[in-house]
Design a protein around this motif. Structure first.
Motif, PDB file in Angstrom:
ATOM      1  N   UNK A 261       0.956   4.035  -3.044  1.00 59.36           N
ATOM      2  CA  UNK A 261       1.285   6.196  -2.807  1.00 59.36           C
ATOM      3  C   UNK A 261       2.166   6.681  -3.579  1.00 59.36           C
ATOM      4  N   UNK A 262       3.033   5.705  -3.475  1.00 57.86           N
ATOM      5  CA  UNK A 262       4.391   6.557  -3.466  1.00 57.86           C
ATOM      6  C   UNK A 262       4.549   6.433  -5.097  1.00 57.86           C
ATOM      7  N   UNK A 263       3.969   5.317  -5.620  1.00 60.99           N
ATOM      8  CA  UNK A 263       4.214   5.167  -7.727  1.00 60.99           C
ATOM      9  C   UNK A 263       2.954   6.287  -8.137  1.00 60.99           C
ATOM     10  N   UNK A 264       1.946   6.371  -7.596  1.00 61.16           N
ATOM     11  CA  UNK A 264       1.236   7.382  -7.485  1.00 61.16           C
ATOM     12  C   UNK A 264       1.485   8.725  -7.356  1.00 61.16           C
ATOM     13  N   UNK A 265       2.836   9.000  -6.749  1.00 59.02           N
ATOM     14  CA  UNK A 265       2.920  10.617  -6.945  1.00 59.02           C
ATOM     15  C   UNK A 265       2.697  11.024  -5.717  1.00 59.02           C
ATOM     16  N   UNK A 266       1.657   9.930  -4.617  1.00 59.20           N
ATOM     17  CA  UNK A 266       1.240  10.833  -3.308  1.00 59.20           C
ATOM     18  C   UNK A 266       2.163  11.362  -2.147  1.00 59.20           C
ATOM     19  N   UNK A 267       2.388  11.559  -0.973  1.00 57.69           N
ATOM     20  CA  UNK A 267       2.988  11.815   0.177  1.00 57.69           C
ATOM     21  C   UNK A 267       2.987  11.508   0.839  1.00 57.69           C
ATOM     22  N   UNK A 268       3.881  10.036   1.016  1.00 61.80           N
ATOM     23  CA  UNK A 268       3.370   9.368   2.316  1.00 61.80           C
ATOM     24  C   UNK A 268       4.162   9.861   3.945  1.00 61.80           C
ATOM     25  N   UNK A 269       3.387   9.740   4.606  1.00 59.53           N
ATOM     26  CA  UNK A 269       4.290  10.304   6.113  1.00 59.53           C
ATOM     27  C   UNK A 269       3.282   8.348   7.352  1.00 59.53           C
ATOM     28  N   UNK A 270       4.380   8.198   7.732  1.00 61.13           N
ATOM     29  CA  UNK A 270       4.716   7.278   9.210  1.00 61.13           C
ATOM     30  C   UNK A 270       4.317   8.113  10.094  1.00 61.13           C
ATOM     31  N   UNK A 271       3.046   8.128  10.835  1.00 59.12           N
ATOM     32  CA  UNK A 271       2.672   8.913  12.148  1.00 59.12           C
ATOM     33  C   UNK A 271       2.834   7.896  13.374  1.00 59.12           C
TER      34      UNK A 271
ATOM     35  N   UNK B 153       0.739  -1.021  -0.055  1.00 58.53           N
ATOM     36  CA  UNK B 153       0.337  -0.353  -0.186  1.00 58.53           C
ATOM     37  C   UNK B 153       0.999   1.168   0.357  1.00 58.53           C
ATOM     38  N   UNK B 154       1.874   0.853   0.732  1.00 54.54           N
ATOM     39  CA  UNK B 154       2.849   2.461   0.492  1.00 54.54           C
ATOM     40  C   UNK B 154       3.584   2.631  -0.222  1.00 54.54           C
ATOM     41  N   UNK B 155       3.938   1.907  -1.018  1.00 56.28           N
ATOM     42  CA  UNK B 155       4.415   1.281  -2.395  1.00 56.28           C
ATOM     43  C   UNK B 155       3.532   1.497  -3.651  1.00 56.28           C
TER      44      UNK B 155
ATOM     45  N   UNK C 281      13.505   4.854  16.218  1.00 49.65           N
ATOM     46  CA  UNK C 281      14.002   3.732  14.978  1.00 49.65           C
ATOM     47  C   UNK C 281      13.008   3.254  14.122  1.00 49.65           C
ATOM     48  N   UNK C 282      12.083   4.753  14.038  1.00 49.78           N
ATOM     49  CA  UNK C 282      11.459   4.376  13.010  1.00 49.78           C
ATOM     50  C   UNK C 282      11.681   4.797  11.408  1.00 49.78           C
ATOM     51  N   UNK C 283      12.191   5.986  12.433  1.00 48.87           N
ATOM     52  CA  UNK C 283      13.577   6.452  10.703  1.00 48.87           C
ATOM     53  C   UNK C 283      14.474   6.017  10.133  1.00 48.87           C
ATOM     54  N   UNK C 284      14.838   4.250  10.222  1.00 44.03           N
ATOM     55  CA  UNK C 284      14.841   3.381   8.608  1.00 44.03           C
ATOM     56  C   UNK C 284      14.599   2.761   9.019  1.00 44.03           C
ATOM     57  N   UNK C 285      13.029   2.171   8.808  1.00 40.48           N
ATOM     58  CA  UNK C 285      11.495   2.072   8.099  1.00 40.48           C
ATOM     59  C   UNK C 285      11.787   2.592   7.652  1.00 40.48           C
ATOM     60  N   UNK C 286      11.124   3.950   7.928  1.00 44.58           N
ATOM     61  CA  UNK C 286      10.862   5.241   6.887  1.00 44.58           C
ATOM     62  C   UNK C 286      11.930   5.022   6.177  1.00 44.58           C
ATOM     63  N   UNK C 287      12.954   4.715   5.955  1.00 39.78           N
ATOM     64  CA  UNK C 287      14.241   5.050   4.792  1.00 39.78           C
ATOM     65  C   UNK C 287      13.671   3.800   3.454  1.00 39.78           C
ATOM     66  N   UNK C 288      14.062   3.088   4.272  1.00 42.03           N
ATOM     67  CA  UNK C 288      13.459   1.575   3.843  1.00 42.03           C
ATOM     68  C   UNK C 288      12.450   1.655   2.721  1.00 42.03           C
ATOM     69  N   UNK C 289      11.248   1.982   3.784  1.00 42.81           N
ATOM     70  CA  UNK C 289      10.027   2.668   2.707  1.00 42.81           C
ATOM     71  C   UNK C 289      10.106   3.794   1.579  1.00 42.81           C
ATOM     72  N   UNK C 290      11.091   4.164   1.703  1.00 44.50           N
ATOM     73  CA  UNK C 290      11.107   5.308   1.008  1.00 44.50           C
ATOM     74  C   UNK C 290       9.955   6.653   1.161  1.00 44.50           C
TER      75      UNK C 290
END
Length: 196
Positions: free
Chosen positions: A102-112, A98-100, A119-128
């Motif tokens: 949204x990214x492919x569609x050009x949406x802004x993706x936020x983990x909140x 689902x994250x991917x 420890x969230x940041x490395x996951x966020x980097x992986x998920x881009x």
């Protein structure tokens, strides 16, 4: 003009298959120290389970018990190690897809998330994803963790507040939100499109 689409994902239980606070502490200090700490705080944990003790206070007490005094550099290294060694096993495949999308569609993706941002940041980097919004921790002038939170626990209405800080003009975007617990209730209500 078409509105920008923002996709906001809760983390624990939504992107991951279980709560990362417990998993992270076990990884960082080992099972023996983890369970020893739980025994020490068992009366307060019981009060928390009975909703007699606030979520943020319980979380900060546990965080302080295990990490107060650690250097920020050392803590961040442990956070990265946690992602490298445990990350893939914690991620939900359908959430990552689902994250991917949204990214492919050009949406802004936020983990909140109420989890600690470090420890969230490395996951966020992986998920881009574009942004990672979590609970921020206080660091002393010497670069050590005080054991306290710098921001409010990013839970409930605080999730909405943090998104509003990033994007204050609500009428300018279409919000899609994903969550799995009562801590996401306000975020899901705030969204134009919500998935529980």
């Amino acid at each position: 003009m078409e509105k920008k689409i923002i996709a906001a994902f809760d983390f624990d239980g939504t992107i991951t298959c279980r709560d990362t606070l417990i998993e992270f502490i076990k990884y960082a200090v080992g099972n023996f120290c983890f369970y020893k700490g739980l025994v020490l705080y068992s009366p307060l944990l019981l009060a928390y389970k009975l909703q007699l003790f606030p979520n943020w206070k319980m979380k900060q007490l546990l965080f302080s018990h295990y990490f107060q005094g650690a250097s920020l550099e050392q803590f961040n290294m442990v956070c990265r190690g946690f992602y490298r060694e445990k990350g893939e096993g914690l991620l939900r495949k359908e959430a990552c897809e689902a994250v991917k999308r949204h990214i492919v569609d050009g949406d802004v993706v936020i983990i909140v998330s109420a989890s600690i941002e470090n420890w969230l940041i490395p996951f966020g980097e992986y998920l881009e994803v574009n942004f990672v919004l979590g609970t921020k921790i206080e660091v002393s002038e010497s670069g050590h963790l005080t054991g306290r939170f710098l921001t409010s626990n990013c839970y409930g209405k605080e999730k909405v507040s943090r998104i509003n800080q990033l994007y204050p003009h609500r009428d300018e975007y279409y919000l899609v939100a994903y969550g799995d617990s009562r801590g996401d209730k306000e975020l899901l209500s705030f969204a134009d499109e919500a998935y529980y």
